[in-house]
Design an enzyme around this catalytic site. Structure first.
Site, PDB file in Angstrom:
ATOM      1  CG  LEU A  14      41.761 -23.949  28.919  1.00 34.08           C
ATOM      2  CD1 LEU A  14      40.414 -23.923  28.572  1.00 34.08           C
ATOM      3  CD2 LEU A  14      42.339 -24.358  27.264  1.00 34.08           C
ATOM      4  CG  HIS A  15      37.167 -20.640  33.015  1.00 33.74           C
ATOM      5  ND1 HIS A  15      35.952 -20.562  33.696  1.00 33.74           N
ATOM      6  CD2 HIS A  15      36.292 -19.385  31.723  1.00 33.74           C
ATOM      7  CE1 HIS A  15      34.685 -20.362  32.999  1.00 33.74           C
ATOM      8  NE2 HIS A  15      35.412 -20.252  31.905  1.00 33.74           N
ATOM      9  CB  ALA A  16      38.165 -23.860  37.051  1.00 35.71           C
ATOM     10  CB  ALA A  19      40.182 -26.804  31.783  1.00 39.05           C
TER      11      ALA A  19
END
Length: 85
Positions: A14-16, A19
């Protein structure tokens, strides 16, 4: 209260980017939306809270929606997770 569990498939977790999209989607709901990875909980409307969880590929998260539009919010969140993570 509606909730579902999901195992993150994205190799980056769940990266930038997802997210940010998740927080934007959650902000459009009136319900309280919480993401729990077993060790940390975060308000889905707060990008930095989601990022601080450090959710990796293969991690199981539980998303809980509680409020006036919880059915629609849970459906939208589950669709988002399946399509983006």
């Amino acid at each position: 209260m509606k909730s579902f569990t999901y195992i993150v498939q994205d190799e980056l977790g769940l990266h930038a980017r997802p997210a940010g999209l998740l927080a934007k989607l959650a902000a459009g709901c009136t319900s309280t939306i919480t993401i729990d990875n077993g060790t940390k909980k975060a308000d889905a409307k707060r990008l930095m809270a989601i990022m601080s969880m450090g959710v990796k590929q293969g991690a199981e998260v539980t998303v809980t929606c509680e409020g006036a539009d919880e059915d629609a919010a849970a459906e939208a969140m589950e669709k988002f997770f399946k399509e983006n993570l």
